[in-house]
Scaffold this motif. Structure first.
Motif, PDB file in Angstrom:
ATOM      1  N   VAL A   1       0.817  -1.224   0.000  1.00  0.00           N
ATOM      2  CA  VAL A   1       0.000   0.000   0.000  1.00  0.00           C
ATOM      3  C   VAL A   1       0.845   1.267   0.000  1.00  0.00           C
ATOM      4  O   VAL A   1       0.317   2.375  -0.138  1.00  0.00           O
ATOM      5  CB  VAL A   1      -0.958   0.036   1.213  1.00  0.00           C
TER       6      VAL A   1
ATOM      7  N   THR B   1      -2.839   4.955   1.464  1.00  0.00           N
ATOM      8  CA  THR B   1      -3.492   4.889   2.781  1.00  0.00           C
ATOM      9  C   THR B   1      -4.442   6.061   3.035  1.00  0.00           C
ATOM     10  O   THR B   1      -5.397   5.924   3.792  1.00  0.00           O
ATOM     11  CB  THR B   1      -2.444   4.832   3.907  1.00  0.00           C
TER      12      THR B   1
ATOM     13  N   LEU C   1      -0.360  -4.066   4.298  1.00  0.00           N
ATOM     14  CA  LEU C   1      -1.453  -4.351   3.358  1.00  0.00           C
ATOM     15  C   LEU C   1      -2.602  -5.046   4.079  1.00  0.00           C
ATOM     16  O   LEU C   1      -3.772  -4.697   3.891  1.00  0.00           O
ATOM     17  CB  LEU C   1      -0.943  -5.225   2.210  1.00  0.00           C
TER      18      LEU C   1
END
Length: 222
Positions: A30, A103, A133
């Motif tokens: 991420v 995020t 993640l």
């Protein structure tokens, strides 16, 4: 998406959530925090010679003896790497090394059905990136491949295909982005007949299982 491809898929989903039916993320992340490099170095990627960029990528590949399928997968990726020119290599490394994260946009993605497909053997991706993640998508379905390495779509392609099919069926995602009923209608498929066939197969399997258990019990009593 796999690795950087999964990260880019998340960015696309964050920007166009209404155009994404579901996501499958394999060995992905991420954010790019662990890959951060000096801004000057990142800028120079576009000017570095091709052989150096290829060496930089190859240095991150698994070292030592690998199982047959893994070795074949790495050899294939190395062959594909040789076909890339300096601009392709530089742009991909730049995407990987620039500070970036999804995020801040999780509220746009969390409603999208996600399957996280990871391998449990040694991979280049740091464990901390996997953990982030998982924390970002706690409701995602998890699927694991015991021996897939860094390129499971090559070394364990049958297992990957199976998990993809399970994901698509579970989320009713069909070609063209339509649901099961619309796809069936366009394709001339009778869903009632299909469902009846599935139910009949389940009943047949249950009968066979019951018969097998009864035979085992009879054998034990004898």
């Amino acid at each position: 998406g796999v690795s950087l491809g999964g990260f880019m898929a998340l960015h696309f989903a964050a920007r166009y959530p209404d155009r994404v039916s579901s996501l499958i993320l394999c060995n992905s992340f991420v954010d790019t925090t662990p890959f951060h490099q000096n801004p000057t170095w990142v800028t120079m990627l576009g000017y570095m010679p091709e052989f150096y960029l290829k060496k930089y990528i190859l240095d991150s590949f698994p070292k030592g003896a690998l199982p047959g399928p893994h070795a074949d997968a790495v050899d294939f990726v190395v062959e594909q790497l040789e076909s890339l020119n300096r601009n392709d290599l530089g742009s991909r490394l730049t995407l990987n090394c620039l500070p970036s994260s999804v995020t801040k946009h999780l509220n746009k993605i969390v409603k999208i059905p996600i399957t996280i497909l990871d391998t449990v053997d040694d991979v280049v991706l740091p464990e901390q990136m996997r953990d982030r993640l998982y924390k970002a998508f706690p409701s995602a379905k998890l699927a694991y491949i015991k021996k897939g390495g860094d390129f499971p779509f090559l070394s364990a392609h049958m297992e990957v295909s199976m998990h993809i099919q399970v994901h698509l069926r579970g989320n009713k995602v069909f070609p063209g982005g339509v649901d099961a009923k619309t796809y069936a209608k366009k394709s001339g498929i009778d869903l009632k007949e299909s469902e009846a066939s599935v139910n009949n197969n389940k009943k047949k399997k249950n009968r066979m299982e019951t018969t097998r258990l009864m035979e085992m019990m009879s054998a034990r009593q004898a």
